[in-house]
Design a protein around this motif. Structure first.
Motif, PDB file in Angstrom:
ATOM      1  N   GLY A   1     -14.033  11.167  -5.235  1.00 41.33           N
ATOM      2  CA  GLY A   1     -14.153  10.524  -6.536  1.00 41.33           C
ATOM      3  C   GLY A   1     -13.270  11.126  -7.612  1.00 41.33           C
ATOM      4  N   HIS A   2     -12.393  12.067  -7.239  1.00 41.53           N
ATOM      5  CA  HIS A   2     -11.485  12.682  -8.210  1.00 41.53           C
ATOM      6  C   HIS A   2     -10.457  11.652  -8.682  1.00 41.53           C
ATOM      7  N   ALA A   3     -10.253  11.584  -9.987  1.00 40.78           N
ATOM      8  CA  ALA A   3      -9.249  10.672 -10.543  1.00 40.78           C
ATOM      9  C   ALA A   3      -8.021  11.464 -10.950  1.00 40.78           C
ATOM     10  N   GLN A   4      -6.869  10.946 -10.638  1.00 38.14           N
ATOM     11  CA  GLN A   4      -5.639  11.583 -11.091  1.00 38.14           C
ATOM     12  C   GLN A   4      -4.663  10.524 -11.569  1.00 38.14           C
ATOM     13  N   GLU A   5      -3.932  10.889 -12.613  1.00 37.42           N
ATOM     14  CA  GLU A   5      -2.968   9.956 -13.194  1.00 37.42           C
ATOM     15  C   GLU A   5      -1.636  10.109 -12.478  1.00 37.42           C
ATOM     16  N   VAL A   6      -1.013   8.996 -12.190  1.00 31.64           N
ATOM     17  CA  VAL A   6       0.248   8.998 -11.474  1.00 31.64           C
ATOM     18  C   VAL A   6       1.307   8.327 -12.343  1.00 31.64           C
ATOM     19  N   ARG A   7       2.374   9.045 -12.601  1.00 25.85           N
ATOM     20  CA  ARG A   7       3.475   8.454 -13.354  1.00 25.85           C
ATOM     21  C   ARG A   7       4.319   7.600 -12.428  1.00 25.85           C
TER      22      ARG A   7
ATOM     23  N   MET B   1       0.848  -1.192   0.000  1.00 21.18           N
ATOM     24  CA  MET B   1       0.000   0.000   0.000  1.00 21.18           C
ATOM     25  C   MET B   1       0.884   1.243   0.000  1.00 21.18           C
ATOM     26  N   GLN B   2       0.439   2.234  -0.745  1.00 18.48           N
ATOM     27  CA  GLN B   2       1.193   3.480  -0.819  1.00 18.48           C
ATOM     28  C   GLN B   2       0.240   4.638  -0.545  1.00 18.48           C
ATOM     29  N   PRO B   3       0.498   5.422   0.520  1.00 16.84           N
ATOM     30  CA  PRO B   3      -0.386   6.546   0.826  1.00 16.84           C
ATOM     31  C   PRO B   3      -0.232   7.680  -0.183  1.00 16.84           C
ATOM     32  N   TRP B   4      -1.312   8.381  -0.429  1.00 14.19           N
ATOM     33  CA  TRP B   4      -1.275   9.553  -1.303  1.00 14.19           C
ATOM     34  C   TRP B   4      -2.398  10.494  -0.900  1.00 14.19           C
ATOM     35  N   THR B   5      -2.223  11.783  -1.242  1.00 16.26           N
ATOM     36  CA  THR B   5      -3.206  12.799  -0.902  1.00 16.26           C
ATOM     37  C   THR B   5      -3.873  13.301  -2.171  1.00 16.26           C
ATOM     38  N   CYS B   6      -5.200  13.367  -2.153  1.00 11.55           N
ATOM     39  CA  CYS B   6      -5.948  13.841  -3.311  1.00 11.55           C
ATOM     40  C   CYS B   6      -5.659  15.313  -3.543  1.00 11.55           C
ATOM     41  N   GLU B   7      -5.301  15.666  -4.778  1.00 12.38           N
ATOM     42  CA  GLU B   7      -4.998  17.066  -5.080  1.00 12.38           C
ATOM     43  C   GLU B   7      -6.254  17.912  -5.221  1.00 12.38           C
ATOM     44  N   ALA B   8      -7.427  17.267  -5.302  1.00 12.16           N
ATOM     45  CA  ALA B   8      -8.678  18.006  -5.432  1.00 12.16           C
ATOM     46  C   ALA B   8      -9.272  18.375  -4.069  1.00 12.16           C
ATOM     47  N   CYS B   9      -9.318  17.400  -3.151  1.00 17.76           N
ATOM     48  CA  CYS B   9      -9.962  17.670  -1.864  1.00 17.76           C
ATOM     49  C   CYS B   9      -9.030  17.528  -0.666  1.00 17.76           C
ATOM     50  N   GLY B  10      -7.831  16.992  -0.879  1.00 19.85           N
ATOM     51  CA  GLY B  10      -6.862  16.885   0.206  1.00 19.85           C
ATOM     52  C   GLY B  10      -7.047  15.670   1.100  1.00 19.85           C
TER      53      GLY B  10
END
Length: 44
Positions: A35-41, A1-10
């Motif tokens: 429900g925001h989708a973001q692409e991760v390289r 598992m890798q934590p990440w923060t949504c850039e839309a709502c935090g």
């Protein structure tokens, strides 16, 4: 598992990092809060 923060709502989320061979160049992650989708390289 890798934590990440949504850039839309935090909101804090966790992404399952799969061990695909070969690994994909990028993945789409979806925020469980807004429900925001973001692409991760993915760095090779």
């Amino acid at each position: 598992m890798q934590p990440w923060t949504c850039e839309a709502c935090g909101a804090s989320n966790q992404m399952v990092v799969s061990l695909l061979k070969p690994p994909p160049d990028s993945v789409m992650r979806l925020c469980t809060a807004c429900g925001h989708a973001q692409e991760v390289r993915i760095a090779a």
